[in-house]
Design an enzyme around this catalytic site. Sequence first.
Site: not given
Length: 308
Positions: A252, A141, A269, A15, A211, A250, A275, A271
């Site tokens: 998901d 990601s 998951e 990443e 992205y 964050r 980002g 994070n």
Amino acid sequence: MSRHVVVLMGGWSAERNVSLTSGKAVAAACERLGYRVTALDMDRNVAQRLAELKPDVVFNALHGTPGEDGSVQGMLDLMGIPYTHSGLTTSAVAIDKQLTKTVLAQAGIRMPGGGVVKSESIFEADPLPRPYVLKPVNEGSSVGVAIVTDNSNYGNPISRDSKGPWQEFEELLAEPFIPGRELTVAVHNGEALAVTELQPTQGFYDYDAKYTDGLTRHIVPAPIHPDATREAMEMAVNAHNALGCRGVSRSDFRYDDTAGEPGTLYLLEVNTQPGMTPLSLVPEQAAYRGISFDALVGMLIEEAGGSR
């Protein structure tokens, strides 16, 4: 004299490019906020460079390993440098999807079943009934995610020659595929900001969809049943707290509404270093709550701490 902030970015994970984009955006915000800023593309001499720079705070804009797995956090703890986002222990647990599942399941948070399998074993037989998902245990990601269906071109059983995460990783996490919709919830200092629905224009919400501008629609607030909104925000906060996250995280989700609403939520998951790119979800949710990008960056810097 203004505080010296080193924005740590880049590195050598899968990443890297996303991290560079995040870091540049954060560095620009720091300059606008009046901090003394150094943007540092991390290499193997990172400890020496930090010792020379003597920052007051490190803004950790790294994604993936070693910036998100506790390695950099441990280094910064030893050096006595405060840093943004979660600490060593939380980072080490949250980067490991199976460890995360163990911790959050004990906290009563609904997650998909499945478990870790050897990549070599999937060439003999499917680990789960199709459709199912295979993904690396320690990447973020949506790096290396494969959805295996009856109609997929991976073969049945999966062929060694077919392109997929089994060619890069010795172990993979196998989970049942959850039908429905993709949701995400940002949590800042223990408060959920909003629920966003992610609608890829094609395929599923993979690395490219995350992205590449125009490949995914972000709908905030998500047009879902109020009970589902409330539950998603509660689950995200509970996950943030159960893992001991600091600053911003964050979570998901998959939202199975195929039988009607309110449907069933599954947390996929967490994070710990989401980002901070122009397409990123946390700044978007913060803006929805009236928090500008610069204000969010400033909050994270002022809240920076140490090991946890």
